[in-house]
Scaffold this motif. Structure first.
Motif, short mmCIF file in Angstrom:
data_model
loop_
_atom_site.label_atom_id
_atom_site.label_comp_id
_atom_site.label_asym_id
_atom_site.label_seq_id
_atom_site.Cartn_x
_atom_site.Cartn_y
_atom_site.Cartn_z
N GLU A 113 6.30 3.15 10.31
CA GLU A 113 5.70 2.11 9.48
C GLU A 113 4.47 2.67 8.77
O GLU A 113 3.61 3.29 9.38
N ARG A 114 4.40 2.44 7.45
CA ARG A 114 3.25 2.89 6.67
C ARG A 114 2.14 1.85 6.75
O ARG A 114 2.36 0.67 6.47
N ARG A 115 0.94 2.27 7.13
CA ARG A 115 -0.21 1.37 7.21
C ARG A 115 -1.30 1.91 6.29
O ARG A 115 -2.07 2.79 6.67
N ASN A 142 -5.09 -0.70 -6.95
CA ASN A 142 -4.36 0.49 -7.39
C ASN A 142 -4.90 1.78 -6.75
O ASN A 142 -4.56 2.87 -7.21
N LYS A 143 -5.68 1.64 -5.68
CA LYS A 143 -6.24 2.83 -5.06
C LYS A 143 -5.14 3.68 -4.42
O LYS A 143 -5.26 4.90 -4.33
N GLY A 144 -4.07 3.06 -3.98
CA GLY A 144 -2.93 3.80 -3.43
C GLY A 144 -1.91 4.10 -4.50
O GLY A 144 -0.71 4.04 -4.25
N SER A 202 4.95 4.69 0.23
CA SER A 202 5.10 3.26 -0.03
C SER A 202 6.15 3.06 -1.13
O SER A 202 6.37 3.96 -1.95
N PRO A 203 6.79 1.90 -1.16
CA PRO A 203 7.76 1.63 -2.24
C PRO A 203 7.09 1.71 -3.60
O PRO A 203 5.89 1.43 -3.74
#
Length: 318
Positions: free
Chosen positions: A192-194, A201-203, A209-210
């Protein structure tokens, strides 16, 4: 303890003497190996300093030792990026030395590069144009070896003329931003991505992530902006020589022969032929910057890894 109490005392004494002798011999051998290692290391250091003293400053020193008219050569090889051999700081420094030399009759920038950073390529192209204004009577010609693609061609477009081999690869006028997506593999592994961010929009385009459709569209817009900058550089540099086709700026590459037909390059030639027949100064002096032994050693142990990592997403002229 006397002989009657221990009839094997002679044998035990002899064994102790032998063990002691072996220990002393082994200790002496270890010290001998240590001093030999120190000696070889010192010899290597002295030789490396001598080599660096003679060759460390690269072609610039060779240029200052010349007495007669010559053609100045600067090699741009490999990926154009900070931390790589083909970086703007080193290449620009070599170009400045080549133009500044009073015996330089013309500069040859020999390119063999698949591309790289648009920022680094742009800085080199800007320096070429600046030097041409400072030394209007000293031409700069690009000679293409195997490949002059994308960022390599971005640089080449700033030259007075571009010479190729008929089998060279030229072009790839486009921009890309590549990466990987690991969401499917994570689902299969039960991972699981946390990801926590401050700023929606920092990620941006996080590979774990999708995909976010809005972020993908924004990235495409930035790619298009850089692509248009690239196209303008080519049009400005080649001018009326360019015979545009619908796919000229699509990212395709062409043979050197086809590039001459399209006006992406001017003629066939090598560094020797351009120096001899175009610049009229057959003597070639190499101004290419050379890495010192210390730089090569630092890279071999990963000291330059930080400069190469960068962010996950970056634009590339490749």
């Amino acid at each position: 303890m006397n002989e009657q109490q221990n009839p094997n005392w002679e044998r035990q004494t002899l064994e102790k003497m032998l063990v002691t002798a072996l220990k002393e011999q082994r200790k002496g051998r270890n010290w001998s190996i240590f001093f030999r290692f120190v000696g070889f290391a010192w010899l290597f250091l002295v030789l490396a300093i001598i080599v660096t003293w003679r060759h460390g400053s690269g072609g610039a020193e060779a240029g200052r030792r010349t007495a007669g008219p010559h053609s100045a050569l600067v090699d741009l090889r490999g990926v154009i990026a900070a931390g790589e051999q083909a970086n703007a700081d080193d290449i620009n420094g070599a170009l400045r030395e080549a133009f500044k030399d009073k015996n330089t009759r013309g500069v040859i920038l020999r390119i063999n590069s698949p591309g790289g950073s648009p920022v680094q390529a742009g800085q080199i192209a800007d320096e070429i144009r600046r030097q041409r204004k400072l030394y209007p009577n000293t031409p700069l010609y690009v000679v293409v070896d195997d490949i002059c693609a994308s960022g390599g061609y971005y640089v080449a477009a700033a030259a007075d003329k571009i010479f190729v081999d008929k089998a060279s690869l030229v072009g790839s006028i486009g921009v890309l931003m590549d990466g990987f997506g690991f969401t499917g593999a994570m689902d299969k592994l039960g991972v699981e991505r946390r990801l926590l961010t401050a700023g929606e929009n920092k990620g941006f385009l996080d590979p774990f992530s999708p995909q976010n459709p809005q972020q993908v569209e924004y990235a495409k817009q930035m790619l298009e902006e850089v692509h248009q900058q690239f196209i303008k550089v080519v049009r400005d540099g080649r001018g009326k020589r360019l015979k545009e086709t619908p796919d000229m700026f699509s990212g395709l590459v062409w043979s050197g022969e086809k590039s001459v037909e399209l006006g992406l390059s001017d003629a066939y030639g090598s560094a020797d032929s351009v120096a001899r027949d175009v610049i009229k100064a057959a003597d070639i002096v190499d101004f290419t910057p050379r890495e010192s032994w210390a730089d090569r050693f630092a890279k071999s142990i990963g000291a330059s890894a930080g400069a190469k990592l960068g962010s996950y997403f970056e634009f590339k002229l490749k």
